[in-house]
Every structure is written in C-alpha cells, then in structure tokens.
Motif scaffolding. Structure first.
Motif, PDB file in Angstrom:
ATOM      1  N   ASN A  26       0.919  -1.096   0.134  1.00 47.10           N
ATOM      2  CA  ASN A  26      -0.132  -0.132   0.071  1.00 47.10           C
ATOM      3  C   ASN A  26       0.911   1.230  -0.086  1.00 47.10           C
ATOM      4  OD1 ASN A  26      -1.889   1.780   0.350  1.00 47.10           O
ATOM      5  ND2 ASN A  26      -2.825   0.982   2.175  1.00 47.10           N
ATOM      6  N   HIS A  28       0.200   4.267   0.056  1.00 47.65           N
ATOM      7  CA  HIS A  28      -0.486   5.554   1.181  1.00 47.65           C
ATOM      8  C   HIS A  28      -1.115   4.853   2.182  1.00 47.65           C
ATOM      9  CE1 HIS A  28       0.129   8.123  -2.350  1.00 47.65           C
ATOM     10  NE2 HIS A  28      -0.611   7.505  -3.233  1.00 47.65           N
ATOM     11  N   VAL A  38      -6.664   7.921   2.277  1.00 52.31           N
ATOM     12  CA  VAL A  38      -6.801   7.879   0.697  1.00 52.31           C
ATOM     13  C   VAL A  38      -8.292   7.359   0.221  1.00 52.31           C
ATOM     14  CG1 VAL A  38      -5.897   7.097  -1.203  1.00 52.31           C
ATOM     15  CG2 VAL A  38      -4.336   7.742   0.611  1.00 52.31           C
ATOM     16  N   TYR A  39      -8.544   6.189   1.150  1.00 54.83           N
ATOM     17  CA  TYR A  39      -9.829   5.698   0.796  1.00 54.83           C
ATOM     18  C   TYR A  39     -10.763   5.585   1.959  1.00 54.83           C
ATOM     19  CZ  TYR A  39      -7.830   3.815  -3.406  1.00 54.83           C
ATOM     20  OH  TYR A  39      -7.259   3.709  -4.941  1.00 54.83           O
ATOM     21  N   LYS A  68     -14.838   1.457  -5.146  1.00 53.96           N
ATOM     22  CA  LYS A  68     -14.354  -0.200  -5.473  1.00 53.96           C
ATOM     23  C   LYS A  68     -14.855  -0.951  -4.341  1.00 53.96           C
ATOM     24  CE  LYS A  68     -11.220   0.857  -8.557  1.00 53.96           C
ATOM     25  NZ  LYS A  68     -11.544   0.814 -10.036  1.00 53.96           N
ATOM     26  N   TYR A  75     -15.262   1.048  -1.154  1.00 60.41           N
ATOM     27  CA  TYR A  75     -14.299   2.187  -0.686  1.00 60.41           C
ATOM     28  C   TYR A  75     -14.627   3.095  -1.663  1.00 60.41           C
ATOM     29  CZ  TYR A  75     -12.251  -1.302   2.485  1.00 60.41           C
ATOM     30  OH  TYR A  75     -12.223  -2.318   3.488  1.00 60.41           O
ATOM     31  N   TYR A  76     -14.094   4.380  -1.241  1.00 59.28           N
ATOM     32  CA  TYR A  76     -14.426   5.526  -2.177  1.00 59.28           C
ATOM     33  C   TYR A  76     -13.048   6.232  -1.988  1.00 59.28           C
ATOM     34  CZ  TYR A  76     -19.024   4.215  -1.542  1.00 59.28           C
ATOM     35  OH  TYR A  76     -20.299   3.430  -1.438  1.00 59.28           O
ATOM     36  N   ARG A  77     -12.417   7.006  -2.947  1.00 57.88           N
ATOM     37  CA  ARG A  77     -11.304   7.831  -2.893  1.00 57.88           C
ATOM     38  C   ARG A  77     -11.751   9.036  -2.513  1.00 57.88           C
ATOM     39  NH1 ARG A  77      -7.401   8.367  -7.996  1.00 57.88           N
ATOM     40  NH2 ARG A  77      -9.019  10.053  -8.149  1.00 57.88           N
ATOM     41  N   TYR A  78     -10.803   9.657  -1.480  1.00 56.35           N
ATOM     42  CA  TYR A  78     -11.210  11.059  -0.724  1.00 56.35           C
ATOM     43  C   TYR A  78     -11.185  12.202  -1.873  1.00 56.35           C
ATOM     44  CZ  TYR A  78     -10.913  14.808   2.173  1.00 56.35           C
ATOM     45  OH  TYR A  78     -11.341  16.072   2.844  1.00 56.35           O
ATOM     46  N   GLU A  79     -10.352  11.783  -2.939  1.00 56.40           N
ATOM     47  CA  GLU A  79     -10.139  12.868  -3.980  1.00 56.40           C
ATOM     48  C   GLU A  79     -11.552  12.857  -4.864  1.00 56.40           C
ATOM     49  OE1 GLU A  79      -7.694  13.161  -8.047  1.00 56.40           O
ATOM     50  OE2 GLU A  79      -6.547  12.331  -6.298  1.00 56.40           O
ATOM     51  N   ASP A  80     -11.992  11.931  -5.029  1.00 57.54           N
ATOM     52  CA  ASP A  80     -13.342  11.814  -5.847  1.00 57.54           C
ATOM     53  C   ASP A  80     -14.458  12.554  -5.102  1.00 57.54           C
ATOM     54  OD1 ASP A  80     -12.166  10.393  -7.789  1.00 57.54           O
ATOM     55  OD2 ASP A  80     -12.662   8.409  -7.232  1.00 57.54           O
TER      56      ASP A  80
END
Length: 89
Positions: A26, A28, A38-39, A68, A75-80
């Motif tokens: 990993n 991150h 991150v997620y 994902k 799980y979701y990306r924080y950036e999204d």
C-alpha cells in the motif's frame, strides 16, 4: 495423479500472508495528523457528506461517485469525494 490436501490452517496462513503483502504494498498507508485517508468506507462518506445510505447508493448507481468493492465493502477515494463536493464531476 498427484493430489495435495489443503487444510484450514493452510488457508489461514495464506490469508495472513496476503494481508501482510497488501499492507506492505500500500503506497499510501493511513496518514498521520489531520490529513485525510486516501480511501473511505461508506459510513465515513455518509458522515462526511451528511447523506443517507440510499442517497449514497444513488450516487454509486448513476456513476456520480466512483467506488471499488473489495471483500463486500465499498471504498471511495477521498479525492473523488472532494471533486464531487466542488462540482468538478
């Protein structure tokens, strides 16, 4: 024909080895301090956005929020999530 039996112990050992490999690979790991992960899991996204489970499901279904699914968890990306809040999507 060569037959090998796999025991429950063998599977447990494989599971532990896989978990350790994932942790090592990993790039991150959980960040320190005030930086976000991150997620995020679904409950974290709902809390962050102040939305219900149904609304989050609608965001997934209509493609507004990418995710994902790993082992039954989403799980979701924080950036999204940031892009969604800023209206970049």
């Amino acid at each position: 024909m060569n037959v090998e039996l796999i025991t429950r112990g063998d599977l447990e050992q494989l599971k532990q080895e896989l978990i350790e490999e994932i942790r090592r690979s990993n790039p991150h790991p959980r960040k320190q301090g005030n930086e976000p992960k991150v997620y995020l899991k679904s409950y974290e996204v709902r809390k962050l956005l102040g939305i219900s489970a149904g609304t989050l499901q609608n965001l997934r279904v209509n493609g507004t929020l990418p995710f994902k699914k790993i082992g039954g968890l989403m799980y979701y990306r924080y950036e999204d999530i940031q892009n969604l809040m800023e209206g970049d999507r």
